[in-house]
Design a protein around this motif. Sequence first.
Motif, PDB file in Angstrom:
ATOM      1  N   MET A 176     -35.136  -5.774  37.837  1.00 27.50           N
ATOM      2  CA  MET A 176     -34.337  -4.573  38.062  1.00 27.50           C
ATOM      3  C   MET A 176     -34.486  -3.632  36.876  1.00 27.50           C
ATOM      4  N   SER A 177     -34.906  -2.419  37.148  1.00 25.86           N
ATOM      5  CA  SER A 177     -35.012  -1.425  36.089  1.00 25.86           C
ATOM      6  C   SER A 177     -34.146  -0.223  36.448  1.00 25.86           C
ATOM      7  N   PHE A 178     -33.791   0.535  35.425  1.00 22.69           N
ATOM      8  CA  PHE A 178     -32.947   1.709  35.615  1.00 22.69           C
ATOM      9  C   PHE A 178     -33.635   2.906  34.979  1.00 22.69           C
ATOM     10  N   ALA A 179     -33.451   4.088  35.588  1.00 20.61           N
ATOM     11  CA  ALA A 179     -34.065   5.308  35.070  1.00 20.61           C
ATOM     12  C   ALA A 179     -33.048   6.442  35.123  1.00 20.61           C
ATOM     13  N   PRO A 180     -33.116   7.363  34.154  1.00 18.60           N
ATOM     14  CA  PRO A 180     -32.214   8.529  34.177  1.00 18.60           C
ATOM     15  C   PRO A 180     -32.313   9.263  35.519  1.00 18.60           C
ATOM     16  N   GLY A 181     -31.157   9.690  36.032  1.00 21.57           N
ATOM     17  CA  GLY A 181     -31.083  10.384  37.311  1.00 21.57           C
ATOM     18  C   GLY A 181     -30.884   9.470  38.497  1.00 21.57           C
ATOM     19  N   GLU A 182     -31.028   8.180  38.308  1.00 21.85           N
ATOM     20  CA  GLU A 182     -30.905   7.211  39.395  1.00 21.85           C
ATOM     21  C   GLU A 182     -29.434   6.932  39.713  1.00 21.85           C
ATOM     22  N   ARG A 183     -29.118   6.780  40.998  1.00 24.90           N
ATOM     23  CA  ARG A 183     -27.757   6.437  41.433  1.00 24.90           C
ATOM     24  C   ARG A 183     -27.559   4.928  41.293  1.00 24.90           C
ATOM     25  N   VAL A 184     -26.401   4.532  40.760  1.00 25.56           N
ATOM     26  CA  VAL A 184     -26.096   3.124  40.548  1.00 25.56           C
ATOM     27  C   VAL A 184     -24.645   2.837  40.907  1.00 25.56           C
ATOM     28  N   ARG A 185     -24.363   1.548  41.018  1.00 25.08           N
ATOM     29  CA  ARG A 185     -22.989   1.081  41.207  1.00 25.08           C
ATOM     30  C   ARG A 185     -22.555   0.406  39.921  1.00 25.08           C
ATOM     31  N   VAL A 186     -21.309   0.620  39.528  1.00 20.89           N
ATOM     32  CA  VAL A 186     -20.720  -0.092  38.396  1.00 20.89           C
ATOM     33  C   VAL A 186     -19.673  -1.024  38.990  1.00 20.89           C
ATOM     34  N   LEU A 187     -19.889  -2.312  38.839  1.00 24.85           N
ATOM     35  CA  LEU A 187     -19.005  -3.324  39.406  1.00 24.85           C
ATOM     36  C   LEU A 187     -18.179  -3.945  38.288  1.00 24.85           C
ATOM     37  N   THR A 188     -16.864  -4.008  38.470  1.00 22.03           N
ATOM     38  CA  THR A 188     -15.983  -4.594  37.466  1.00 22.03           C
ATOM     39  C   THR A 188     -15.150  -5.686  38.114  1.00 22.03           C
ATOM     40  N   VAL A 189     -15.176  -6.873  37.511  1.00 26.10           N
ATOM     41  CA  VAL A 189     -14.381  -8.002  37.975  1.00 26.10           C
ATOM     42  C   VAL A 189     -13.839  -8.729  36.752  1.00 26.10           C
ATOM     43  N   ASN A 190     -12.544  -8.979  36.740  1.00 21.30           N
ATOM     44  CA  ASN A 190     -11.884  -9.694  35.641  1.00 21.30           C
ATOM     45  C   ASN A 190     -12.217  -9.086  34.272  1.00 21.30           C
ATOM     46  N   GLY A 191     -12.305  -7.773  34.213  1.00 19.27           N
ATOM     47  CA  GLY A 191     -12.564  -7.096  32.947  1.00 19.27           C
ATOM     48  C   GLY A 191     -14.022  -7.048  32.521  1.00 19.27           C
ATOM     49  N   THR A 192     -14.922  -7.622  33.321  1.00 13.39           N
ATOM     50  CA  THR A 192     -16.342  -7.610  33.026  1.00 13.39           C
ATOM     51  C   THR A 192     -17.046  -6.646  33.957  1.00 13.39           C
ATOM     52  N   SER A 193     -17.799  -5.701  33.372  1.00  9.34           N
ATOM     53  CA  SER A 193     -18.514  -4.715  34.190  1.00  9.34           C
ATOM     54  C   SER A 193     -20.008  -4.962  34.117  1.00  9.34           C
ATOM     55  N   ARG A 194     -20.704  -4.560  35.186  1.00 14.79           N
ATOM     56  CA  ARG A 194     -22.160  -4.646  35.254  1.00 14.79           C
ATOM     57  C   ARG A 194     -22.664  -3.471  36.059  1.00 14.79           C
ATOM     58  N   VAL A 195     -23.906  -3.075  35.772  1.00 14.35           N
ATOM     59  CA  VAL A 195     -24.535  -1.984  36.513  1.00 14.35           C
ATOM     60  C   VAL A 195     -25.525  -2.602  37.474  1.00 14.35           C
ATOM     61  N   SER A 196     -25.512  -2.113  38.716  1.00 13.39           N
ATOM     62  CA  SER A 196     -26.370  -2.643  39.758  1.00 13.39           C
ATOM     63  C   SER A 196     -26.830  -1.485  40.644  1.00 13.39           C
ATOM     64  N   LYS A 197     -27.809  -1.746  41.460  1.00 14.37           N
ATOM     65  CA  LYS A 197     -28.306  -0.720  42.391  1.00 14.37           C
ATOM     66  C   LYS A 197     -27.685  -0.892  43.740  1.00 14.37           C
TER      67      LYS A 197
END
Length: 153
Positions: free
Chosen positions: A132-153
Amino acid sequence: MNTRILKSCLLGAMLVLGGCASGLTGETYSRDEARAPQTVRMGTVESVRLVQIEGTKTNIGTGAGAVVGGVAGSSIGGGRGSIITGVLGAVAGGMAGAAAEEGITRNQGIEITVREDGGQTRAYVQEVDPNMSFAPGERVRVLTVNGTSRVSK
């Protein structure tokens, strides 16, 4: 005989340290996070940069290194000399074990700065995921559970 003991201790230390590694990618969830409700925010990637995620620093590396160093040191000399070199070996081994644990468990990370649809700009750090790679301008989801966040597509 001493060589066999030393090799066994070293192998045991490596197995213990390898078991300490846990995934920090956006695709890895802990047991406590699984099946827990998550907050999902959408956003756009502003920037991406590589970072280092520091390794763990527990007493396991220090203890394993001290055992290996003590065994190795005690095999040098005889009598009191053996005791002194054993102690010195344990101290040096403990220091080397702590450094080895931190180095072995260090990970390549990625810092993803996201402008969320709500207007907030936040940076998230997670382990690099080769799938999984990320690039500027790309739409992403930020998922937060129990105070822990992650970025995903």
